[in-house]
Design a protein around this motif. Structure first.
Motif, short mmCIF file in Angstrom:
data_model
loop_
_atom_site.label_atom_id
_atom_site.label_comp_id
_atom_site.label_asym_id
_atom_site.label_seq_id
_atom_site.Cartn_x
_atom_site.Cartn_y
_atom_site.Cartn_z
N ASN A 136 0.86 -1.18 0.00
CA ASN A 136 0.00 0.00 0.00
C ASN A 136 0.90 1.24 0.00
O ASN A 136 2.07 1.18 0.39
N PHE A 137 0.36 2.33 -0.44
CA PHE A 137 1.17 3.53 -0.65
C PHE A 137 1.64 4.17 0.65
O PHE A 137 2.66 4.84 0.67
N VAL A 138 0.91 3.97 1.73
CA VAL A 138 1.36 4.52 3.02
C VAL A 138 2.66 3.84 3.42
O VAL A 138 3.64 4.49 3.79
N ASP A 139 2.68 2.50 3.34
CA ASP A 139 3.91 1.77 3.66
C ASP A 139 5.03 2.15 2.70
O ASP A 139 6.16 2.38 3.13
N LEU A 140 4.72 2.21 1.43
CA LEU A 140 5.73 2.54 0.43
C LEU A 140 6.37 3.90 0.73
O LEU A 140 7.60 4.04 0.72
N MET A 141 5.56 4.88 1.01
CA MET A 141 6.08 6.21 1.30
C MET A 141 6.99 6.18 2.53
O MET A 141 8.08 6.76 2.53
N GLY A 188 3.43 12.34 -4.15
CA GLY A 188 2.02 12.16 -4.40
C GLY A 188 1.76 10.76 -4.95
O GLY A 188 2.68 9.95 -5.10
N GLU A 189 0.52 10.50 -5.25
CA GLU A 189 0.13 9.17 -5.73
C GLU A 189 0.87 8.79 -7.01
O GLU A 189 1.30 7.64 -7.17
#
Length: 64
Positions: free
Chosen positions: A26-31, A48-49
């Protein structure tokens, strides 16, 4: 390293987290993982996304 260095981020993520399947993140983890990289030094507001999608795809490509 900055958010724009997509390929370098992907390489470092694949080395730092070999147990992770980048197709299932998921993008939260990735960031958070990107910001935790030792050489990373950029403002989270510059992310950003689209940037995260590009990093995810580069990481997938790196493993192919």
């Amino acid at each position: 390293m900055k958010w724009t260095e997509i390929q370098e981020i992907a390489i470092q993520l694949s080395e730092a987290r070999p147990e992770i399947d980048p197709t299932r993140i998921n993008f939260v983890d990735l960031m958070n993982w990107v910001m935790a990289l030792p050489e990373f030094d950029d403002d989270p507001k510059h992310c950003g996304e689209r940037v995260l999608e590009a990093i995810q795809q580069a990481w997938i490509d790196e493993l192919a």
